[in-house]
Write a protein that holds these residues in place. Structure first.
Motif, short mmCIF file in Angstrom:
data_model
loop_
_atom_site.label_atom_id
_atom_site.label_comp_id
_atom_site.label_asym_id
_atom_site.label_seq_id
_atom_site.Cartn_x
_atom_site.Cartn_y
_atom_site.Cartn_z
N LEU A 137 -48.74 24.72 -17.07
CA LEU A 137 -49.03 24.02 -18.31
C LEU A 137 -49.46 25.04 -19.35
N THR A 138 -48.74 25.06 -20.45
CA THR A 138 -49.09 25.93 -21.58
C THR A 138 -49.75 25.06 -22.64
N TRP A 139 -50.98 25.38 -22.98
CA TRP A 139 -51.70 24.59 -23.97
C TRP A 139 -50.93 24.54 -25.29
N GLY A 140 -50.89 23.37 -25.86
CA GLY A 140 -50.17 23.19 -27.12
C GLY A 140 -48.76 22.65 -26.93
N ASP A 141 -48.19 22.87 -25.73
CA ASP A 141 -46.88 22.30 -25.42
C ASP A 141 -47.05 20.86 -24.93
N ASP A 142 -45.97 20.09 -24.98
CA ASP A 142 -46.03 18.73 -24.46
C ASP A 142 -46.18 18.78 -22.94
N ASP A 193 -46.07 17.62 -18.98
CA ASP A 193 -45.16 16.81 -18.18
C ASP A 193 -45.70 15.39 -18.06
N ASP A 210 -54.90 25.02 -29.58
CA ASP A 210 -53.97 24.61 -28.52
C ASP A 210 -54.71 23.87 -27.40
N ASP A 250 -55.44 20.42 -28.65
CA ASP A 250 -54.20 19.66 -28.71
C ASP A 250 -53.84 19.11 -27.32
N THR A 251 -53.99 19.96 -26.31
CA THR A 251 -53.69 19.54 -24.95
C THR A 251 -54.69 18.49 -24.47
N GLN A 287 -53.75 15.17 -25.89
CA GLN A 287 -52.58 14.58 -25.24
C GLN A 287 -52.90 14.04 -23.85
#
Length: 271
Positions: free
Chosen positions: A174-179, A181, A206, A209-210, A213
């Motif tokens: 998991l990369t913070w800031g990316d959507d 899974d 980031d 943001d994570t 989400q």
């Protein structure tokens, strides 16, 4: 004056999320920035982290950290040589990880926290101690980190969770800031855990943001961190207060044998 101070302190203490203890809630009086600045000054003034020993609970030069937790003797492998590589994180344990892991065990023992059967996502799992302890306490844990940091994490999970595990543990990137899974957010986790994840201003946006989400209103977030840089912590609190209610867990509620004046622990719940 003392009675007034005690009254104000009492007014700010309440329960947050699924944790049974009362925490000191950061109230936004005039602005998020003023509240964050006040909390940071208070922390450094009361705990005086620079006067306490760094890495009192860990040995970062060792190839492994041995720790008893949940009736198991855990052996957490480390990679001390990676510390010299710029930008590499998660290669060794920090006090904040030990504090959080043993806090979870202590809180469950006291009946202040229930992890059995709960969905838990750990951010920046690093060596994996916190996630392993959560799994031993019965949680269904997803341990996450950057794609190039997963080798050591997977090895520690496989080594320490072979037998007698009440819950389960899987490792995902998991990369913070990316959507994230879909299996991370559906259903939303009951708990999100993170230790030493507030380390630079660049990572704060980031990270938040994570968190936004991942979290639903019923998600309880536990974050522990090293008190290294007051500006970074203040920036995190200022930004986080826009979307989360934040409470600081008093050290009296931590495991009595695993405390440090260089560590702080917060609970976050989405507004």
């Amino acid at each position: 004056m003392e009675e007034e101070a005690e009254e104000v302190e009492a007014m700010t203490m309440k329960k947050l999320g699924s944790y049974g203890g009362e925490v000191k809630v950061l109230t936004v009086v005039e602005s998020e920035s003023e509240s964050a600045a006040e909390e940071t000054m208070l922390l450094w003034g009361i705990q005086q982290p620079t006067l306490s020993k760094q890495n009192a609970l860990v040995s970062q030069s060792s190839l492994q950290l041995c720790l008893d937790a949940c009736g198991h003797s855990l052996s957490i492998l480390q990679s001390p040589s990676s510390l010299s590589t710029p930008g590499v994180t998660g290669a060794v344990m920090w006090d904040s990880g030990v504090v959080l892991g043993k806090f979870l065990e202590h809180a469950v023992d006291l009946g202040m926290l229930i992890l059995q059967g709960k969905k838990v996502v750990e951010l920046g799992s690093g060596c994996g101690l916190v996630g392993c302890i959560a799994a031993l306490l019965g949680a269904q844990v997803i341990l996450t980190d950057l794609p190039d940091r997963l080798r050591l994490l997977k090895r520690n999970v496989e080594t320490n969770l072979r037998h007698g595990v009440r819950g389960s543990a899987v490792v995902k990137d998991l990369t913070w800031g990316d959507d994230p899974d879909q299996d991370l957010i559906e259903p939303p986790p009951d708990y999100v855990l993170g230790s030493d994840v507030i380390y630079s201003e660049g990572a704060v946006v980031d990270l938040l943001d994570t968190l936004s989400q991942l979290c639903a209103t019923q998600t309880t977030v536990f974050l522990s961190g090293e008190l290294r840089n007051d500006a970074v912590l203040e920036y995190f609190l200022e930004e986080a207060l826009k979307d989360f209610v934040i409470g600081r867990v008093d050290q009296k509620q931590w495991h009595p044998d695993y405390c440090s004046q260089r560590v702080v622990m917060y609970i976050l719940v989405k507004k």
